[in-house]
Motif scaffolding. Structure first.
Motif, PDB file in Angstrom:
ATOM      1  N   UNK B   1     -35.992  -0.967  35.619  1.00 44.22           N
ATOM      2  CA  UNK B   1     -36.257  -2.287  36.234  1.00 44.22           C
ATOM      3  C   UNK B   1     -34.912  -2.920  36.617  1.00 44.22           C
ATOM      4  N   UNK B   2     -34.908  -3.555  37.774  1.00 42.50           N
ATOM      5  CA  UNK B   2     -33.694  -4.189  38.287  1.00 42.50           C
ATOM      6  C   UNK B   2     -33.179  -5.266  37.339  1.00 42.50           C
ATOM      7  N   UNK B   3     -31.868  -5.463  37.415  1.00 43.43           N
ATOM      8  CA  UNK B   3     -31.244  -6.505  36.596  1.00 43.43           C
ATOM      9  C   UNK B   3     -31.528  -7.853  37.253  1.00 43.43           C
ATOM     10  N   UNK B   4     -32.417  -8.642  36.665  1.00 40.95           N
ATOM     11  CA  UNK B   4     -32.866  -9.861  37.332  1.00 40.95           C
ATOM     12  C   UNK B   4     -32.323 -11.143  36.736  1.00 40.95           C
ATOM     13  N   UNK B  34     -48.920 -22.227  43.324  1.00 39.15           N
ATOM     14  CA  UNK B  34     -49.105 -20.796  43.057  1.00 39.15           C
ATOM     15  C   UNK B  34     -48.024 -20.277  42.115  1.00 39.15           C
ATOM     16  N   UNK B  55     -42.844  -7.391  36.711  1.00 43.28           N
ATOM     17  CA  UNK B  55     -43.237  -7.273  38.119  1.00 43.28           C
ATOM     18  C   UNK B  55     -43.308  -8.640  38.764  1.00 43.28           C
ATOM     19  N   UNK B  58     -39.802  -9.927  39.311  1.00 38.36           N
ATOM     20  CA  UNK B  58     -39.185  -9.272  40.462  1.00 38.36           C
ATOM     21  C   UNK B  58     -39.679  -9.907  41.754  1.00 38.36           C
ATOM     22  N   UNK B  59     -40.981 -10.157  41.822  1.00 44.84           N
ATOM     23  CA  UNK B  59     -41.575 -10.774  43.006  1.00 44.84           C
ATOM     24  C   UNK B  59     -40.991 -12.172  43.241  1.00 44.84           C
ATOM     25  N   UNK B  62     -37.467 -11.949  44.436  1.00 48.14           N
ATOM     26  CA  UNK B  62     -37.449 -11.515  45.833  1.00 48.14           C
ATOM     27  C   UNK B  62     -37.790 -12.682  46.749  1.00 48.14           C
ATOM     28  N   UNK B  63     -38.781 -13.474  46.359  1.00 50.12           N
ATOM     29  CA  UNK B  63     -39.156 -14.618  47.175  1.00 50.12           C
ATOM     30  C   UNK B  63     -38.022 -15.642  47.212  1.00 50.12           C
ATOM     31  N   UNK B  65     -34.857 -14.961  46.960  1.00 56.05           N
ATOM     32  CA  UNK B  65     -33.864 -14.390  47.869  1.00 56.05           C
ATOM     33  C   UNK B  65     -34.258 -14.658  49.311  1.00 56.05           C
ATOM     34  N   UNK B  66     -35.550 -14.507  49.616  1.00 55.96           N
ATOM     35  CA  UNK B  66     -36.031 -14.745  50.980  1.00 55.96           C
ATOM     36  C   UNK B  66     -35.780 -16.195  51.395  1.00 55.96           C
ATOM     37  N   UNK B  67     -36.232 -17.139  50.563  1.00 62.14           N
ATOM     38  CA  UNK B  67     -36.114 -18.557  50.918  1.00 62.14           C
ATOM     39  C   UNK B  67     -34.649 -18.956  51.084  1.00 62.14           C
TER      40      UNK B  67
END
Lengths: 247, 107
Positions: B1-4, B34, B55, B58-59, B62-63, B65-67
């Motif tokens: 699993x990625x280092x988060x 949500x 999981x 991670x999601x 990722x979100x 990072x997107x924003x």
């Protein structure tokens, strides 16, 4: 061309026949090919709605990556079927960024070895395949069995998720880094860094036009993050049974 | 699993980005509801995480990072690409010239 002004007050989500739909005031959002915009995942619909609600005076389509991905999944403008998408994705392995090594300068060769060897090793172990790397101009020689393993693996994803996977691969120019992301082995930031390793090296060596560097970096991160999130939201067990995803 | 890193940090980062995107009423947005519900349901703010929690984290990361990346990219775009074309006077000025005066027009 002038940017489109924000023409709606409220963004809302509703459940329609095809899935979760986006409403801009009372209007249903449509795809470029005029289909009703409908997505199989509620979380994805919320994220798309957020993209539309984040627009201020003008609509900046270049920032709306999830909307774009959904439009591609719905319209399939390149008219590719599942197997064509999979083969396009796996073909990238032949020119995978992390397998293509330089010999000169030694500092860069060393950096590539230190940063890329681990992720290649991870992929080889995870998928039980031989990949390797190469300094040849022809790139690595990927065994047919390796390609078939990836073809098999990608076939387990539905069409929407595959559009996302192929998108991420195209952005990162690497199947291996993309699988690292899809499998949650590395973060988006790390994947982007590894994809841009040579650029980062050159920038550290020669300096950069700062804003241009950051611009490219932010754009790649945004697209990669969008693609990864899209794949995961379209592959969740709660989503997978949705009829939009039945091939 | 990625280092988060810390899930709490990710959650706070998301709140910050949502505030940027939606303003004062960010807590009333579907996105906030949500995310808050997901973190609460899975108790992702605790230290030890099971697979489902990882999981989700991670999601969320990722979100985030997107924003963040979209906001930063848009800001850079505005700063360096958003000004539109330069006028002929500006272009001349870039290389140290001044446009000639033609009181009667080009003739």
């Amino acid at each position: 061309p002038p940017e489109r002004k924000r023409f709606y007050q409220n963004v809302s989500i509703s459940q329609g026949e095809g899935g979760y739909e986006i409403n801009l005031d009372h209007r249903k959002l449509k795809t470029p090919q005029a289909k009703v915009f409908a997505v199989p995942s509620e979380a994805l619909a919320i994220a798309v709605a957020t993209e539309w609600d984040s627009q201020k005076d003008t609509i900046k389509f270049y920032t709306m990556h999830l909307t774009t991905l959904c439009n591609t999944a719905l319209d399939n403008p390149t008219q590719r079927n599942k197997m064509q998408l999979i083969r396009a994705a796996v073909k990238f392995l032949e020119t995978d960024t992390v397998c293509y090594r330089v010999e000169e300068p030694p500092a860069l060769a060393e950096l590539q070895k230190n940063e890329w060897d681990p992720i290649v090793a991870w992929a080889e172990k995870r998928y039980n395949v031989a990949i390797g790397s190469s300094t040849s101009i022809l790139g690595p020689n990927i065994p047919a069995s390796t390609k078939e393993t990836f073809v098999s693996h990608l076939a387990s994803y539905n069409m929407w998720a595959l559009q996302g996977i192929e998108y991420v691969i195209t952005q990162l120019k690497s199947l291996i880094l993309s699988m690292g992301l899809i499998d949650r082995h590395i973060t988006v930031e790390k994947a982007v860094l590894l994809s841009r390793l040579e650029e980062e090296y050159q920038i550290r060596r020669w300096g950069s036009v700062e804003w241009a560097h950051d611009y490219d970096l932010c754009e790649l991160r945004a697209r990669t993050a969008a693609g990864t999130l899209f794949v995961h939201l379209c592959s969740e067990s709660s989503t997978v049974k949705h009829k939009l995803l039945q091939d | 699993m990625a280092a988060l890193g810390s899930p709490l940090r990710t959650f706070r980062g998301l709140l910050r980005e949502l505030r940027h995107a939606s303003g004062r009423h960010y807590r009333e947005t579907p996105a906030y509801r949500h995310i808050a519900a997901a973190f609460r349901a899975h108790r992702v703010t605790s230290q030890k995480l099971c697979r489902a929690q990882q999981e989700l984290h991670f999601q969320a990361a990722t979100y985030l990072c997107l924003l963040r990346s979209v906001r930063e990219h848009a800001a850079l775009h505005q700063e360096y690409h958003g000004k539109g074309e330069r006028s002929p006077e500006e272009v001349a000025g870039l290389v140290g010239f001044r446009l000639p005066q033609q009181p009667g027009g080009k003739g």
